[in-house]
Motif scaffolding. Sequence first.
Motif, PDB file in Angstrom:
ATOM      1  N   TRP A  92      -6.043  32.306   7.563  1.00  0.00           N
ATOM      2  CA  TRP A  92      -5.519  31.940   6.102  1.00  0.00           C
ATOM      3  C   TRP A  92      -5.270  32.868   5.061  1.00  0.00           C
ATOM      4  N   THR A  93      -5.705  34.001   4.690  1.00  0.00           N
ATOM      5  CA  THR A  93      -5.829  35.362   3.939  1.00  0.00           C
ATOM      6  C   THR A  93      -4.901  35.884   4.467  1.00  0.00           C
ATOM      7  N   ALA A  94      -4.746  36.529   5.513  1.00  0.00           N
ATOM      8  CA  ALA A  94      -2.959  37.240   6.270  1.00  0.00           C
ATOM      9  C   ALA A  94      -2.244  36.487   5.719  1.00  0.00           C
ATOM     10  N   LEU A  95      -2.222  34.686   6.056  1.00  0.00           N
ATOM     11  CA  LEU A  95      -1.232  34.466   5.514  1.00  0.00           C
ATOM     12  C   LEU A  95      -0.543  34.228   3.916  1.00  0.00           C
ATOM     13  N   GLY A  96      -2.030  34.405   3.199  1.00  0.00           N
ATOM     14  CA  GLY A  96      -1.774  34.537   2.013  1.00  0.00           C
ATOM     15  C   GLY A  96      -0.575  35.610   1.373  1.00  0.00           C
ATOM     16  N   GLN A  97      -1.523  36.574   2.158  1.00  0.00           N
ATOM     17  CA  GLN A  97      -0.993  37.900   1.160  1.00  0.00           C
ATOM     18  C   GLN A  97       0.701  37.972   2.017  1.00  0.00           C
ATOM     19  N   TYR A  98       1.358  37.370   3.199  1.00  0.00           N
ATOM     20  CA  TYR A  98       2.328  37.671   3.789  1.00  0.00           C
ATOM     21  C   TYR A  98       3.350  36.698   3.167  1.00  0.00           C
ATOM     22  N   MET A  99       2.684  35.623   2.051  1.00  0.00           N
ATOM     23  CA  MET A  99       3.683  34.860   1.610  1.00  0.00           C
ATOM     24  C   MET A  99       3.821  35.750   0.032  1.00  0.00           C
ATOM     25  N   VAL A 100       2.872  36.283  -0.066  1.00  0.00           N
ATOM     26  CA  VAL A 100       2.812  37.510  -1.832  1.00  0.00           C
ATOM     27  C   VAL A 100       3.965  38.603  -1.044  1.00  0.00           C
ATOM     28  N   ASP A 101       3.991  39.174  -0.157  1.00  0.00           N
ATOM     29  CA  ASP A 101       4.748  39.853  -0.076  1.00  0.00           C
ATOM     30  C   ASP A 101       6.549  39.827   0.323  1.00  0.00           C
ATOM     31  N   HIS A 102       6.432  38.574   0.880  1.00  0.00           N
ATOM     32  CA  HIS A 102       7.563  38.684   1.311  1.00  0.00           C
ATOM     33  C   HIS A 102       8.088  36.993   0.068  1.00  0.00           C
ATOM     34  N   ALA A 103       7.272  37.331  -0.760  1.00  0.00           N
ATOM     35  CA  ALA A 103       7.661  36.536  -2.411  1.00  0.00           C
ATOM     36  C   ALA A 103       8.416  34.727  -2.213  1.00  0.00           C
ATOM     37  N   LEU A 104       7.728  34.361  -0.827  1.00  0.00           N
ATOM     38  CA  LEU A 104       7.916  32.942  -1.084  1.00  0.00           C
ATOM     39  C   LEU A 104       6.682  31.807  -2.096  1.00  0.00           C
ATOM     40  N   ASP A 105       7.266  31.035  -1.130  1.00  0.00           N
ATOM     41  CA  ASP A 105       6.599  30.034  -3.166  1.00  0.00           C
ATOM     42  C   ASP A 105       5.939  28.641  -2.082  1.00  0.00           C
ATOM     43  N   THR A 106       6.471  28.431  -0.835  1.00  0.00           N
ATOM     44  CA  THR A 106       6.220  27.106   0.011  1.00  0.00           C
ATOM     45  C   THR A 106       5.970  27.312   1.142  1.00  0.00           C
ATOM     46  N   MET A 107       4.746  26.685   2.140  1.00  0.00           N
ATOM     47  CA  MET A 107       4.842  26.484   3.580  1.00  0.00           C
ATOM     48  C   MET A 107       4.805  25.403   3.475  1.00  0.00           C
ATOM     49  N   ILE A 108       4.562  24.780   5.389  1.00  0.00           N
ATOM     50  CA  ILE A 108       5.340  23.492   5.687  1.00  0.00           C
ATOM     51  C   ILE A 108       5.149  23.859   6.848  1.00  0.00           C
ATOM     52  N   GLY A 109       4.631  22.663   7.713  1.00  0.00           N
ATOM     53  CA  GLY A 109       4.334  22.910   9.188  1.00  0.00           C
ATOM     54  C   GLY A 109       3.898  21.404   9.702  1.00  0.00           C
ATOM     55  N   CYS A 110       3.524  21.106  10.805  1.00  0.00           N
ATOM     56  CA  CYS A 110       2.240  19.942  11.111  1.00  0.00           C
ATOM     57  C   CYS A 110       0.969  20.669  11.109  1.00  0.00           C
ATOM     58  N   ALA A 111       0.516  19.271  11.383  1.00  0.00           N
ATOM     59  CA  ALA A 111      -1.627  19.441  11.670  1.00  0.00           C
ATOM     60  C   ALA A 111      -1.499  18.130  12.873  1.00  0.00           C
ATOM     61  N   SER A 112      -2.154  18.621  13.629  1.00  0.00           N
ATOM     62  CA  SER A 112      -2.018  17.195  14.810  1.00  0.00           C
ATOM     63  C   SER A 112      -3.359  16.418  14.992  1.00  0.00           C
ATOM     64  N   ILE A 113      -3.556  15.516  15.608  1.00  0.00           N
ATOM     65  CA  ILE A 113      -4.614  14.712  16.417  1.00  0.00           C
ATOM     66  C   ILE A 113      -4.080  14.435  17.562  1.00  0.00           C
ATOM     67  N   GLY A 114      -5.198  14.505  18.278  1.00  0.00           N
ATOM     68  CA  GLY A 114      -5.368  14.129  19.788  1.00  0.00           C
ATOM     69  C   GLY A 114      -4.652  12.836  19.966  1.00  0.00           C
ATOM     70  N   LEU A 115      -4.346  12.012  20.473  1.00  0.00           N
ATOM     71  CA  LEU A 115      -3.979  11.249  21.311  1.00  0.00           C
ATOM     72  C   LEU A 115      -5.086  10.114  22.158  1.00  0.00           C
ATOM     73  N   ASP A 116      -5.960  10.621  22.346  1.00  0.00           N
ATOM     74  CA  ASP A 116      -6.416   9.985  23.385  1.00  0.00           C
ATOM     75  C   ASP A 116      -7.074   8.291  23.419  1.00  0.00           C
ATOM     76  N   ASP A 117      -7.170   8.489  21.823  1.00  0.00           N
ATOM     77  CA  ASP A 117      -7.196   6.902  21.451  1.00  0.00           C
ATOM     78  C   ASP A 117      -6.893   6.489  21.620  1.00  0.00           C
ATOM     79  N   GLN A 118      -5.436   6.984  22.011  1.00  0.00           N
ATOM     80  CA  GLN A 118      -3.776   5.711  22.442  1.00  0.00           C
ATOM     81  C   GLN A 118      -2.997   6.252  20.185  1.00  0.00           C
ATOM     82  N   GLY A 119      -3.309   7.163  19.542  1.00  0.00           N
ATOM     83  CA  GLY A 119      -3.070   6.672  18.058  1.00  0.00           C
ATOM     84  C   GLY A 119      -3.815   6.254  17.449  1.00  0.00           C
ATOM     85  N   THR A 120      -5.059   5.252  17.542  1.00  0.00           N
ATOM     86  CA  THR A 120      -5.878   4.753  16.310  1.00  0.00           C
ATOM     87  C   THR A 120      -6.504   5.760  15.879  1.00  0.00           C
TER      88      THR A 120
END
Length: 273
Positions: free
Chosen positions: A148-176
């Motif tokens: 995360w520290t390296a990602l933060g520096q990347y944002m600063v170096d490239h003058a970016l202000d927003t991060m987007i993406g997905c965080a995943s949760i396994g479906l071993d319980d069929q999604g409950t």
Amino acid sequence: MDITAPHALPHRSPTPLAAVAPALDTRWPDCEEDVREARRLRSGVFAQEMGARLTPPEGTPPGLDADRFDAFCDHLLVRAVDPVHGPGPPIGTYRVLPPEAARRAGGFYTDTEFDLAPLAPLRGSALELGRSCVDADWRSGSVIMALWTALGQYMVDHALDTMIGCASIGLDDQGTAAARLWHRLCRTHLVEERWRVEPRIALPLDSEPDTGADSDLPPPATPPLIKGYLRCGARLLGPPALDVAFNTADLPLMLRVDEVSPRYRQHFFGIQA
């Protein structure tokens, strides 16, 4: 940000080797062999550990995770440094897709799972995080903090202000668990309506189970990686999508630099509160 088709991973206690807190080498590789090592780590975690059904492009060597976005992305690697032999194989990785590269790629990976039209005003300064994973023997806070520290520096170096993406949760319980987590977090961490996105293949969301005082169900636990994102100031963009290949529910997340909590803004971005 796992946020980033970043796939949230089950937490394991670190092995004695990881517990001694060795030096960590974090860098953005500039050679194809380093990128192959990142893909090899991803394959080991996603396919061998999580059981994902990976379908890399034709010609991809066996044992590597790859998709059409990889060639457009920058890849971040963390290695443990042995005092005698130097850096070892990768133990953690992220890949990131900056705005200009996303335009050349025809969009973000997240576009394949969600209709991101509401985010059009932000795309020119948004970084997509994806394919995050950490070796099972090294799932400690120090590795994530290094990433995360390296990602933060990347944002600063490239003058970016927003991060987007997905965080995943396994479906071993069929999604409950994923459905219950969405119902809980949408009350406290959902973006304002103008930024909300819709999944292309939605995870079925039944009515919320009773979690009141008379319920036998405990409150749903927040996976450590998602908890870390939310503590930094990330918010949910909408309900989870179903990722059939990875057998996960993917929660879309957004983190804007000006909304990062003060303690993390200084640490990751060097911005005084």
